[in-house]
Enzyme design. Structure first.
Site, PDB file in Angstrom:
ATOM      1  N   TYR A  47      -1.393   0.357  10.721  1.00 44.18           N
ATOM      2  CA  TYR A  47      -1.481  -0.311   8.853  1.00 44.18           C
ATOM      3  C   TYR A  47      -0.221   0.101   8.093  1.00 44.18           C
ATOM      4  O   TYR A  47       0.325  -0.769   7.516  1.00 44.18           O
ATOM      5  CB  TYR A  47      -2.740   0.239   8.524  1.00 44.18           C
ATOM      6  N   SER A  61       0.887  -1.331   0.052  1.00 46.45           N
ATOM      7  CA  SER A  61      -0.083   0.471  -0.400  1.00 46.45           C
ATOM      8  C   SER A  61       0.566   1.313   0.276  1.00 46.45           C
ATOM      9  O   SER A  61       1.693   1.059   0.908  1.00 46.45           O
ATOM     10  CB  SER A  61      -1.128   0.074   1.207  1.00 46.45           C
TER      11      SER A  61
END
Length: 250
Positions: free
Chosen positions: A147, A134
């Site tokens: 995250y 990501s």
């Protein structure tokens, strides 16, 4: 070609599975939800093998890989797609259980599947590992805390795999998407609050799971002598923010 996809029951994984089968490749589709996998298998036919796998339980993974049917046993490409984000609270207000689950899935799960599959690739001197990271692994944002940290691990792990695999023909790529609409990502992150999830994607033209499926297919079908180390991709509407300064009133 045999391609094992984790998180294959929805989103990027499902989009890629459909594209691969349409091209005549065999897909080992791994996910937690058997009903979703079976529905996908009905659509895709005998080239798609549904396999129940929860990557957050790493102790189960070696047996799952070892027990694959002979027709699917050789894994030419591993797509580590399973992952999740939970919560957007600042670190001092976050739920520790959310943090732990992200680490178990995004880090431990990815490591465990890679560890189970990689030795056979090295022994054959052929294979490809694609990790779905990501932009959060490179660019911090409010509420991204753990995250983003898990995706930073995925980025560095991918680069270190490349270093370890020098002299082999095994390839490794870290795909790093930005905002992607039409998947379950934000619904999971907001613990099922669909209204909050929808707001993440309102007001601009997003990438979709199909877009990422196309990119993954392109990577898989790229020439075997080329390695894309990292591929960061965003919708045109998304870009880098300036560094935030909290100013105090005089």
């Amino acid at each position: 070609m045999n391609v094992l996809i984790t998180g294959a029951s929805a989103g990027f994984g499902e989009a890629l599975a459909r594209r691969l089968v349409a091209k005549g490749h065999q897909v080992i589709g791994c996910a937690r939800r058997l009903d979703r996998l079976n529905a996908l298998a009905q659509d895709l036919g005998e080239l798609f093998l549904p396999v129940v796998m929860d990557v957050s339980h790493p102790e189960t993974i070696p047996k799952i890989i070892a027990d694959l049917p002979e027709f699917f046993k050789q894994i030419d490409v591993l797509v580590n797609n399973a992952g999740l984000a939970l919560g957007t609270e600042p670190a001092h207000e976050a739920d520790l259980n959310d943090w732990t689950r992200m680490v178990d899935t995004n880090i431990k799960g990815l490591m465990s599947v890679t560890h189970a599959v990689l030795p056979a690739m090295v022994a054959r001197d052929s294979g490809y590992i694609i990790n779905v990271g990501s932009i959060a692994g490179s660019w911090p944002y409010f509420g991204g805390n753990v995250y983003g940290a898990t995706k930073a691990f995925v980025k560095q792990f991918s680069l270190n795999l490349r270093a370890d695999l020098v002299g082999t023909q095994v390839r490794v790529t870290n795909l790093e998407p930005g905002n992607v609409a039409g998947t379950e990502f934000s619904n999971v992150r907001y613990h099922g609050d669909d209204d909050k999830a929808a707001q993440v994607y309102s007001g601009f033209k997003n990438m979709t799971g199909d877009d990422i499926g196309d990119i993954l297919l392109w990577l898989i079908e790229s020439p075997a002598h080329i390695n894309v180390n990292r591929l960061e991709v965003m919708p045109v509407a998304q870009t880098y923010n300036g560094l935030t300064i909290a100013k105090q009133d005089k």
